[in-house]
Design a protein around this motif. Sequence first.
Motif: not given
Length: 300
Positions: A2-12
């Motif tokens: 199980r992986i938690l991947f926290v990424t951007s608020t912006r599309i690019g």
Amino acid sequence: MRILFVTSTRIGDAVLSTGLLDHLLRAHPGARITVACGPVAEGVFARMPGRERTIVVAKRPWSLHWPVLWGQVATTFWDLVVDLRGSALGWMVPARRRAVMRGGRRPGHRLGHIAEVLRLDPPPRPVAWFAPEDSAAVDALLPTGPILALGPTANWHRKVWPADRFAALARALTAPDGPLAGARPVLLGGPGAEERAMAAPLIAALPDAVDLVGKLALPEAAALLSRAGLFVGNDSGLMHLSAAAGAPTLGLFGPTPADEYGPVGRAARAVVAPDGQMTGVSVEAALAAARDLLPMQVAA
């Protein structure tokens, strides 16, 4: 796993992070991945294989979105937490392994900064996920034959190339002696009145173009871009999605740094204004770059 991947608020930035996700999916077949991202970026991951859940993180006053997110993930023991936001969250949830991106500006492309989180060199290239139903949806909207995709919008008006230059470039590219002779221009952009207003002058200047501004979900836009003969657009999330989808991609840069945010793909290039203003990008320079870029499709 199980992986938690926290990424951007912006599309690019979200698109640029897909290379890291693709690496994790290949390295850990069968992994169940929870993605936390901003509302506008949610569609980037809608068709991602191995995605167990998407948590949409809507900004709240005083950064209260972080405690809300913590409450949604703190009861799970994660095998790996990847936090590209460099927040405290990555250290406050139970996990066997953590990879937290350090904050602050530094030299080099954003893709390399993302890859450093897992010590990957070279950085894995971004990918674009879409499904057969997305392809079917856009096929119903497009003419037969080659298409020239144009992205005349951006999240900041100073990043927008003048509409008359977009139109002149489109005519030169699709002319009988142009590198995309006979291709039909297709105009793309995000939802909302602001994006529509940015695109309006080009819509008026190219009455024969297919106007899809604000009409596609992100997986549908990825499906369309995967069959584009060329994409030309401002520095935007759509530009990064185009490069990830495999389209020959020409990004137009003025006040933003191409060495940090230039498009990355099998055939991608940036045209940079020498004076930092979008008016500094000439039609001639963009056309020359497009002519150089298109033969790269064969070799890429």
